[in-house]
Write a protein that holds these residues in place. Structure first.
Motif, PDB file in Angstrom:
ATOM      1  N   LEU A   1      25.989   4.525 -82.649  1.00 39.91           N
ATOM      2  CA  LEU A   1      25.790   3.183 -83.191  1.00 39.91           C
ATOM      3  C   LEU A   1      26.796   2.212 -82.577  1.00 39.91           C
ATOM      4  CD1 LEU A   1      25.599   4.290 -86.929  1.00 39.91           C
ATOM      5  CD2 LEU A   1      23.646   3.750 -85.468  1.00 39.91           C
ATOM      6  N   GLY A   2      26.470   0.930 -82.605  1.00 37.65           N
ATOM      7  CA  GLY A   2      27.398  -0.088 -82.157  1.00 37.65           C
ATOM      8  C   GLY A   2      27.826   0.114 -80.715  1.00 37.65           C
TER       9      GLY A   2
ATOM     10  N   GLN B   1      24.418  -0.240 -75.861  1.00 33.40           N
ATOM     11  CA  GLN B   1      23.250  -1.100 -75.705  1.00 33.40           C
ATOM     12  C   GLN B   1      23.737  -2.543 -75.656  1.00 33.40           C
ATOM     13  OE1 GLN B   1      20.021   0.348 -75.619  1.00 33.40           O
ATOM     14  NE2 GLN B   1      21.207   2.250 -75.608  1.00 33.40           N
ATOM     15  N   ASP B   2      23.439  -3.261 -74.574  1.00 31.70           N
ATOM     16  CA  ASP B   2      23.819  -4.665 -74.386  1.00 31.70           C
ATOM     17  C   ASP B   2      25.274  -4.848 -73.964  1.00 31.70           C
ATOM     18  OD1 ASP B   2      21.240  -5.581 -75.168  1.00 31.70           O
ATOM     19  OD2 ASP B   2      21.852  -5.496 -77.272  1.00 31.70           O
ATOM     20  N   TYR B   3      26.150  -3.939 -74.315  1.00 29.66           N
ATOM     21  CA  TYR B   3      27.556  -4.048 -73.932  1.00 29.66           C
ATOM     22  C   TYR B   3      28.170  -2.649 -73.951  1.00 29.66           C
ATOM     23  CZ  TYR B   3      27.781  -4.044 -79.038  1.00 29.66           C
ATOM     24  OH  TYR B   3      27.602  -3.745 -80.356  1.00 29.66           O
ATOM     25  N   VAL B   4      29.274  -2.498 -73.224  1.00 27.95           N
ATOM     26  CA  VAL B   4      29.941  -1.194 -73.152  1.00 27.95           C
ATOM     27  C   VAL B   4      31.188  -1.228 -74.026  1.00 27.95           C
ATOM     28  CG1 VAL B   4      29.075  -0.704 -70.840  1.00 27.95           C
ATOM     29  CG2 VAL B   4      31.277  -1.843 -71.111  1.00 27.95           C
TER      30      VAL B   4
ATOM     31  N   ARG C   1      21.810  -1.714 -83.215  1.00 30.36           N
ATOM     32  CA  ARG C   1      21.919  -1.064 -81.905  1.00 30.36           C
ATOM     33  C   ARG C   1      22.213   0.424 -82.095  1.00 30.36           C
ATOM     34  NH1 ARG C   1      23.783  -6.190 -81.600  1.00 30.36           N
ATOM     35  NH2 ARG C   1      23.153  -7.436 -79.802  1.00 30.36           N
ATOM     36  N   TYR C   2      21.407   1.255 -81.462  1.00 33.19           N
ATOM     37  CA  TYR C   2      21.619   2.703 -81.605  1.00 33.19           C
ATOM     38  C   TYR C   2      21.111   3.411 -80.360  1.00 33.19           C
ATOM     39  CZ  TYR C   2      16.614   3.257 -82.539  1.00 33.19           C
ATOM     40  OH  TYR C   2      15.245   3.263 -82.427  1.00 33.19           O
ATOM     41  N   ARG C   3      21.558   4.666 -80.207  1.00 40.27           N
ATOM     42  CA  ARG C   3      21.080   5.532 -79.128  1.00 40.27           C
ATOM     43  C   ARG C   3      21.046   6.951 -79.665  1.00 40.27           C
ATOM     44  NH1 ARG C   3      24.265   7.590 -74.257  1.00 40.27           N
ATOM     45  NH2 ARG C   3      25.985   6.448 -75.231  1.00 40.27           N
ATOM     46  N   VAL C   4      19.924   7.607 -79.531  1.00 35.41           N
ATOM     47  CA  VAL C   4      19.785   8.978 -80.018  1.00 35.41           C
ATOM     48  C   VAL C   4      20.331   9.932 -78.962  1.00 35.41           C
ATOM     49  CG1 VAL C   4      18.172  10.758 -80.782  1.00 35.41           C
ATOM     50  CG2 VAL C   4      17.774   8.360 -81.421  1.00 35.41           C
ATOM     51  N   LEU C   5      21.363  10.687 -79.334  1.00 35.89           N
ATOM     52  CA  LEU C   5      22.002  11.623 -78.409  1.00 35.89           C
ATOM     53  C   LEU C   5      21.516  13.057 -78.610  1.00 35.89           C
ATOM     54  CD1 LEU C   5      25.674  10.271 -78.529  1.00 35.89           C
ATOM     55  CD2 LEU C   5      23.837   9.667 -76.955  1.00 35.89           C
TER      56      LEU C   5
ATOM     57  N   ALA D   1      12.600   3.706 -87.604  1.00 42.05           N
ATOM     58  CA  ALA D   1      12.110   3.094 -88.844  1.00 42.05           C
ATOM     59  C   ALA D   1      13.247   2.406 -89.592  1.00 42.05           C
ATOM     60  CB  ALA D   1      11.450   4.153 -89.725  1.00 42.05           C
ATOM     61  N   ALA D   2      14.438   3.018 -89.594  1.00 41.71           N
ATOM     62  CA  ALA D   2      15.593   2.408 -90.254  1.00 41.71           C
ATOM     63  C   ALA D   2      15.984   1.102 -89.564  1.00 41.71           C
ATOM     64  CB  ALA D   2      16.766   3.380 -90.260  1.00 41.71           C
ATOM     65  N   ALA D   3      15.945   1.095 -88.222  1.00 44.06           N
ATOM     66  CA  ALA D   3      16.276  -0.124 -87.481  1.00 44.06           C
ATOM     67  C   ALA D   3      15.257  -1.228 -87.741  1.00 44.06           C
ATOM     68  CB  ALA D   3      16.363   0.181 -85.991  1.00 44.06           C
ATOM     69  N   ALA D   4      13.981  -0.859 -87.800  1.00 39.72           N
ATOM     70  CA  ALA D   4      12.938  -1.843 -88.087  1.00 39.72           C
ATOM     71  C   ALA D   4      13.104  -2.402 -89.495  1.00 39.72           C
ATOM     72  CB  ALA D   4      11.562  -1.200 -87.922  1.00 39.72           C
ATOM     73  N   ARG D   5      13.442  -1.534 -90.430  1.00 41.47           N
ATOM     74  CA  ARG D   5      13.660  -1.978 -91.806  1.00 41.47           C
ATOM     75  C   ARG D   5      14.861  -2.916 -91.883  1.00 41.47           C
ATOM     76  NH1 ARG D   5      14.012   2.610 -93.595  1.00 41.47           N
ATOM     77  NH2 ARG D   5      16.270   2.818 -93.747  1.00 41.47           N
ATOM     78  N   THR D   6      15.902  -2.621 -91.120  1.00 38.12           N
ATOM     79  CA  THR D   6      17.083  -3.487 -91.087  1.00 38.12           C
ATOM     80  C   THR D   6      16.733  -4.868 -90.564  1.00 38.12           C
ATOM     81  OG1 THR D   6      18.509  -1.566 -90.719  1.00 38.12           O
ATOM     82  CG2 THR D   6      19.411  -3.734 -90.154  1.00 38.12           C
TER      83      THR D   6
END
Length: 271
Positions: free
Chosen positions: A29-30, A35-38, A110-114, A126-131
């Motif tokens: 997360l974050g 995502q978008d920044y390092v 912002r998230y990435r599945v590892l 789904a959680a991100a869409a709900r947010t």
């Protein structure tokens, strides 16, 4: 923590959890999501660990699975799911341990599945869409502007009463957050995608550098002066962008600030 160290920590964490049969998912997360920044040297590690049903509490209670766990200085549970961990270097982890069903309680942007050894990707999407939907519905101009103005009134009143800490908080945190939501909603910028839909102050300076510098300077002023400057900034910035901008409402607050500045102060107030 430098970028190479940061990424090495992420890689070790991922490998450790991938080898743990209790774990079905890891979600960065974050900054950790990249995502978008390092990440930079100030970035924390924020992540969700997803376990098989019934295994989550064991990982919350025993942190020996974390990289360099022997260097943990202290940690605590923020709530039933979430923990904060601090290493002896000052590096911070903010982590939540869920099973798959509990992802439904999460908010994420912002998230990435590892790691995904189950239904993790679909559930976090789904959680991100709900947010995003929640924040969109929460974006009500009347509420944000009203809260901005009321928090200025309350904060300045408390400041003059002698409750200066509370006054600063109402003006420079509560009121400012609602103003930031309005500014981010209406002001154009090629960097608007960097704004955080959960925390309106995150990366605001990168999106609106001049306003960010002005707000930073306002934060150092006494609460009544800061309140007046925030009113000026709001009117100057939003009048041409926000439909039916209610200048008359701001005028009420300005009169209050002027009257309050000239009124006798509470005997308990610090001069």
């Amino acid at each position: 923590m430098q970028l190479e160290q940061y990424r090495a920590f992420t890689a070790t964490l991922t490998a450790t959890l991938a080898a743990d049969p209790r774990v079905v998912g890891l979600i960065a997360l974050g900054s950790m999501a990249e995502q978008d920044y390092v990440p930079d040297r100030w970035s924390d590690h924020d992540f969700f660990v997803i376990t098989k049903p019934g295994a989550q509490e064991a990982l919350r209670a025993d942190l020996s699975w974390l990289p360099d766990h022997q260097r943990i200085a202290f940690w605590f549970r923020e709530n039933i799911h979430a923990l904060k961990v601090v290493y002896d270097t000052g590096h911070v982890l903010e982590l939540v341990v869920f099973d798959e069903a509990e992802i439904g309680q999460a908010y994420a942007n912002r998230y990435r599945v590892l790691i995904d050894r189950g239904d993790v990707t679909r559930r976090v999407a789904a959680a991100a869409a709900r947010t995003a939907e929640r924040q969109q519905h929460a974006g009500d101009d009347a509420i944000d502007l009203g809260q901005f103005l009321v928090n200025l009134l309350v904060g300045v009143g408390r400041y003059y009463r002698g409750e200066r800490l509370s006054g600063h908080t109402y003006v420079k945190v509560y009121a400012q957050d609602h103003l930031l939501r309005l500014l981010g909603r209406y002001l154009p910028s090629p960097q608007r995608a960097l704004l955080d839909n959960l925390a309106p102050s995150r990366r605001f300076e990168q999106v609106y550098p001049q306003l960010g510098a002005e707000l930073d300077a306002i934060a150092l002023l006494p609460a009544p002066v800061a309140a007046a400057r925030l009113l000026d900034l709001a009117e100057r910035s939003l009048t041409d962008f926000m439909p039916d901008f209610p200048a008359a409402h701001l005028a009420v607050v300005r009169r209050f600030l002027a009257d309050a500045a000239g009124a006798p102060k509470d005997i308990h107030a610090t001069p």
